[in-house]
Design an enzyme around this catalytic site. Sequence first.
Site, PDB file in Angstrom:
ATOM      1  N   ASP A 105       8.351  16.182  36.602  1.00  0.00           N
ATOM      2  CA  ASP A 105       7.592  15.085  37.198  1.00  0.00           C
ATOM      3  C   ASP A 105       6.916  15.621  38.453  1.00  0.00           C
ATOM      4  O   ASP A 105       7.479  16.486  39.147  1.00  0.00           O
ATOM      5  CB  ASP A 105       8.522  13.947  37.621  1.00  0.00           C
ATOM      6  CG  ASP A 105       9.125  13.185  36.453  1.00  0.00           C
ATOM      7  OD1 ASP A 105       8.926  13.598  35.293  1.00  0.00           O
ATOM      8  OD2 ASP A 105       9.804  12.172  36.705  1.00  0.00           O
TER       9      ASP A 105
ATOM     10  N   SER B 164      10.217  19.103  46.658  1.00  0.00           N
ATOM     11  CA  SER B 164      10.054  20.498  46.279  1.00  0.00           C
ATOM     12  C   SER B 164       8.801  20.677  45.435  1.00  0.00           C
ATOM     13  O   SER B 164       8.068  19.721  45.186  1.00  0.00           O
ATOM     14  CB  SER B 164      11.291  20.977  45.516  1.00  0.00           C
ATOM     15  OG  SER B 164      12.468  20.717  46.261  1.00  0.00           O
TER      16      SER B 164
END
Length: 294
Positions: free
Chosen positions: A108, A248
């Site tokens: 995602d 991240s």
Amino acid sequence: MDKKRERVKIASDDGLQDKVIHMLYKTSFGRKVVKILINPIVSKAAGVFMDSSLSCFMIKPFIKKNKIDMSEYKKASYGSYNEFFTRQIKKGRRNFDMDNDSVCSPCDGKLTVYKIDDNSHFNIKGTEYTMKSLTRSSKAADYYKGGYVLIFRLCVDDYHRYAFIDSGRMGRNYRIDGVFHTVNPIAGEEYPIYKENTREFSVLNSDNFGKVLMMEVGAMMVGRIRNYNSCCDVRRGQEKGRFEFGGSTVVLAFSKDQIKIDDEILDNTSEGYETIVKMGEKIAVKNPAFTFLQ
């Protein structure tokens, strides 16, 4: 006509991370705090806290603030904030397109795509990189010249696990430790910051797209990258690893003529937008000419 993909304006920095870092460097007190924060012992202690039951109080406020739909995830009783952060999604919620010609998103995230050449610069978590500086390898930079780099920015509310985009043979993991310090600590009231996030990468000798570089970039100071495998056979859609603690980034690189990126994604990037994608979603196809280039 296919439904248009959702998109968001490309951020000029890495949001909260950069705001905190710049705030810390604006005052003498902040700079003293920085010296404490970047101490490996302190980072390790933060990790221990996030892995402990003491961090559980953070879970419910985080869900509420970020409006996370927990119905998508497997029911669990979380023993720490990190157990919650690395929660697993329900089976069937992130299915991969299994057509051999389809390139699917490994995670995602919010996607931007750039052509790789000698003048290419791209922003990852608030730092400008070239392909050479990103990998610290002239050989890798030369190999992927003429191809594409795909940057998937994960926000804190995204699913923080990632998968292999194709079946094949995974090589060894290479780790690059992060750097976080002032460029010139004695010049001026505001200290210039030089930073690179910790990152790991490997090369997947894929069945359908040649040698694909797969890189994970961790959050500053306390973020952790957990890759499960090295030097082994893998399959498309198999979980490769997970991030812990913070937002991240996942990076893919394809060499010249391997793939054809979805036109809408390319247009969004050129117009200054990130394209919102989900793990397993088709984002490109194998270049029809690539079969003859093997």
